[in-house]
Design a protein around this motif. Structure first.
Motif, PDB file in Angstrom:
ATOM      1  N   GLU A 170      35.731  28.111  41.832  1.00  0.00           N
ATOM      2  CA  GLU A 170      35.267  29.082  43.293  1.00  0.00           C
ATOM      3  C   GLU A 170      36.437  29.338  43.407  1.00  0.00           C
ATOM      4  O   GLU A 170      36.510  30.763  43.236  1.00  0.00           O
ATOM      5  CB  GLU A 170      35.050  28.358  44.497  1.00  0.00           C
ATOM      6  CG  GLU A 170      33.248  27.496  44.775  1.00  0.00           C
ATOM      7  CD  GLU A 170      33.166  26.544  45.703  1.00  0.00           C
ATOM      8  OE1 GLU A 170      34.041  26.210  46.445  1.00  0.00           O
ATOM      9  OE2 GLU A 170      32.492  25.796  45.829  1.00  0.00           O
ATOM     10  N   ASP A 171      38.136  28.778  42.933  1.00  0.00           N
ATOM     11  CA  ASP A 171      39.009  30.248  43.349  1.00  0.00           C
ATOM     12  C   ASP A 171      39.283  31.222  41.770  1.00  0.00           C
ATOM     13  O   ASP A 171      39.373  31.671  41.947  1.00  0.00           O
ATOM     14  CB  ASP A 171      39.633  29.080  42.764  1.00  0.00           C
ATOM     15  CG  ASP A 171      40.141  28.268  44.657  1.00  0.00           C
ATOM     16  OD1 ASP A 171      39.381  28.296  45.254  1.00  0.00           O
ATOM     17  OD2 ASP A 171      41.198  27.170  44.500  1.00  0.00           O
ATOM     18  N   TYR A 204      36.080  20.248  32.130  1.00  0.00           N
ATOM     19  CA  TYR A 204      36.180  21.253  32.064  1.00  0.00           C
ATOM     20  C   TYR A 204      35.896  23.140  32.961  1.00  0.00           C
ATOM     21  O   TYR A 204      34.142  22.465  33.556  1.00  0.00           O
ATOM     22  CB  TYR A 204      36.283  21.714  30.248  1.00  0.00           C
ATOM     23  CG  TYR A 204      36.380  20.822  29.896  1.00  0.00           C
ATOM     24  CD1 TYR A 204      37.954  20.591  29.759  1.00  0.00           C
ATOM     25  CD2 TYR A 204      35.951  19.389  29.231  1.00  0.00           C
ATOM     26  CE1 TYR A 204      38.230  20.090  28.543  1.00  0.00           C
ATOM     27  CE2 TYR A 204      36.479  17.894  28.986  1.00  0.00           C
ATOM     28  CZ  TYR A 204      38.042  19.105  28.226  1.00  0.00           C
ATOM     29  OH  TYR A 204      38.494  16.886  27.331  1.00  0.00           O
ATOM     30  N   VAL A 205      36.670  23.616  32.697  1.00  0.00           N
ATOM     31  CA  VAL A 205      35.820  25.053  33.960  1.00  0.00           C
ATOM     32  C   VAL A 205      36.553  26.504  33.034  1.00  0.00           C
ATOM     33  O   VAL A 205      37.487  25.831  31.981  1.00  0.00           O
ATOM     34  CB  VAL A 205      36.572  25.005  35.201  1.00  0.00           C
ATOM     35  CG1 VAL A 205      36.701  26.465  36.000  1.00  0.00           C
ATOM     36  CG2 VAL A 205      36.744  23.797  35.924  1.00  0.00           C
ATOM     37  N   ILE A 206      35.166  26.707  32.494  1.00  0.00           N
ATOM     38  CA  ILE A 206      35.579  27.382  31.398  1.00  0.00           C
ATOM     39  C   ILE A 206      35.056  28.470  31.683  1.00  0.00           C
ATOM     40  O   ILE A 206      34.198  28.892  32.344  1.00  0.00           O
ATOM     41  CB  ILE A 206      34.083  27.166  29.813  1.00  0.00           C
ATOM     42  CG1 ILE A 206      34.687  25.907  30.107  1.00  0.00           C
ATOM     43  CG2 ILE A 206      34.342  28.341  28.514  1.00  0.00           C
ATOM     44  CD1 ILE A 206      33.569  25.010  28.955  1.00  0.00           C
ATOM     45  N   HIS A 251      36.875  38.050  42.086  1.00  0.00           N
ATOM     46  CA  HIS A 251      35.709  39.315  43.433  1.00  0.00           C
ATOM     47  C   HIS A 251      37.221  39.673  43.739  1.00  0.00           C
ATOM     48  O   HIS A 251      36.938  40.742  44.007  1.00  0.00           O
ATOM     49  CB  HIS A 251      35.485  37.968  44.049  1.00  0.00           C
ATOM     50  CG  HIS A 251      35.238  39.287  45.203  1.00  0.00           C
ATOM     51  ND1 HIS A 251      34.570  39.535  45.828  1.00  0.00           N
ATOM     52  CD2 HIS A 251      35.721  38.574  47.048  1.00  0.00           C
ATOM     53  CE1 HIS A 251      34.397  40.390  47.173  1.00  0.00           C
ATOM     54  NE2 HIS A 251      35.098  39.859  47.299  1.00  0.00           N
ATOM     55  N   LEU A 252      38.347  39.085  43.750  1.00  0.00           N
ATOM     56  CA  LEU A 252      39.635  40.379  44.674  1.00  0.00           C
ATOM     57  C   LEU A 252      39.700  41.082  43.406  1.00  0.00           C
ATOM     58  O   LEU A 252      39.377  42.546  44.164  1.00  0.00           O
ATOM     59  CB  LEU A 252      41.071  39.023  44.677  1.00  0.00           C
ATOM     60  CG  LEU A 252      40.837  38.334  45.659  1.00  0.00           C
ATOM     61  CD1 LEU A 252      41.430  37.529  45.628  1.00  0.00           C
ATOM     62  CD2 LEU A 252      40.423  39.348  47.328  1.00  0.00           C
ATOM     63  N   ALA A 253      39.640  41.283  41.738  1.00  0.00           N
ATOM     64  CA  ALA A 253      40.252  41.979  40.779  1.00  0.00           C
ATOM     65  C   ALA A 253      39.206  43.226  41.509  1.00  0.00           C
ATOM     66  O   ALA A 253      39.050  44.572  40.973  1.00  0.00           O
ATOM     67  CB  ALA A 253      40.222  41.338  39.916  1.00  0.00           C
ATOM     68  N   ARG A 264      32.759  34.989  33.351  1.00  0.00           N
ATOM     69  CA  ARG A 264      31.155  33.826  33.681  1.00  0.00           C
ATOM     70  C   ARG A 264      32.004  32.453  33.782  1.00  0.00           C
ATOM     71  O   ARG A 264      32.585  32.214  32.552  1.00  0.00           O
ATOM     72  CB  ARG A 264      30.322  33.572  32.618  1.00  0.00           C
ATOM     73  CG  ARG A 264      29.203  34.847  32.756  1.00  0.00           C
ATOM     74  CD  ARG A 264      27.325  35.124  32.019  1.00  0.00           C
ATOM     75  NE  ARG A 264      28.015  34.520  31.229  1.00  0.00           N
ATOM     76  CZ  ARG A 264      27.738  35.180  29.796  1.00  0.00           C
ATOM     77  NH1 ARG A 264      26.197  36.225  29.861  1.00  0.00           N
ATOM     78  NH2 ARG A 264      27.804  35.335  28.515  1.00  0.00           N
ATOM     79  N   VAL A 265      32.269  31.628  34.992  1.00  0.00           N
ATOM     80  CA  VAL A 265      32.160  30.679  34.995  1.00  0.00           C
ATOM     81  C   VAL A 265      31.294  29.236  34.656  1.00  0.00           C
ATOM     82  O   VAL A 265      30.429  29.765  35.768  1.00  0.00           O
ATOM     83  CB  VAL A 265      33.530  30.590  36.352  1.00  0.00           C
ATOM     84  CG1 VAL A 265      34.514  29.526  37.401  1.00  0.00           C
ATOM     85  CG2 VAL A 265      34.530  31.561  36.066  1.00  0.00           C
ATOM     86  N   ARG A 266      32.087  28.145  34.367  1.00  0.00           N
ATOM     87  CA  ARG A 266      30.909  27.094  34.476  1.00  0.00           C
ATOM     88  C   ARG A 266      32.009  25.882  33.836  1.00  0.00           C
ATOM     89  O   ARG A 266      33.117  25.972  33.556  1.00  0.00           O
ATOM     90  CB  ARG A 266      29.576  27.429  33.096  1.00  0.00           C
ATOM     91  CG  ARG A 266      30.513  27.402  32.126  1.00  0.00           C
ATOM     92  CD  ARG A 266      28.955  27.295  30.409  1.00  0.00           C
ATOM     93  NE  ARG A 266      29.907  27.805  29.430  1.00  0.00           N
ATOM     94  CZ  ARG A 266      29.985  26.952  29.012  1.00  0.00           C
ATOM     95  NH1 ARG A 266      29.700  24.950  28.710  1.00  0.00           N
ATOM     96  NH2 ARG A 266      30.652  26.564  27.321  1.00  0.00           N
TER      97      ARG A 266
END
Length: 165
Positions: free
Chosen positions: A57-58, A147-149, A64-66, A155-157
């Motif tokens: 989420e971070d 693992y956060v990829i 989102h900020l960028a 894309r984040v998974r």
């Protein structure tokens, strides 16, 4: 006559009760550690998955900020710009930083036993449209990893296994 009816309605002898309690205690001593270990592993896995979700989420919030910066200013900030949000990864946690402000932070104590690793040599995740930003951040605790990829498209998974293994 009353004696014949009483003989058919016997109760347990004390010895039978002691044997029954002994069998139940032995079964409990055998199965309880296995059940508790299984419950502990499940709680550890659940906790680690929640931490991975928070990190994902971070990362999305950083993106989102960028993107919002681009929408407002019609361009992405340069990689050296203070306006570019990034996530700084350390072995004991991470921080989402923009400019001189820490927007979000997660630090793990030694008692929590979490190790954080990053595939990028800079240990910095950033969202810059001008460069490939693939990264893998590993969270490990008590032998269990998540693992956060982040792929090329941003894309984040979350995965149970490290990419490429």
């Amino acid at each position: 006559m009353g004696d014949m009816k009483d003989r058919g309605q016997r109760g347990f002898f004390l010895l039978e009760l002691v044997i029954l309690v002994g069998i139940m205690a032995a079964a409990g001593a055998y199965f309880l550690p296995r059940v508790m270990s299984s419950v502990g592993d499940r709680l550890n896995t659940f906790w680690l998955e929640q931490e991975a979700q928070l990190l994902a989420e971070d990362v999305r919030y950083m993106e989102h900020l960028a993107m919002n910066y681009r929408r407002v200013n019609s361009t992405f900030p340069s990689a050296a710009s203070e306006a570019l949000p990034y996530i700084s990864i350390r072995q004991s946690g991470y921080r989402l930083i923009q400019g001189s402000k820490t927007l979000r932070s997660r630090e793990f104590t030694a008692a929590e036993g979490v190790t954080v690793t990053c595939s990028r040599t800079s240990n910095r995740l950033e969202y810059d449209a001008n460069s490939a930003n693939t990264a893998t951040v590993g969270l490990t605790r008590k032998g269990i990893s998540r693992y956060v990829i982040v792929d090329r498209e941003g894309r984040v998974r979350i995965s149970q296994s490290k990419p490429g293994s």
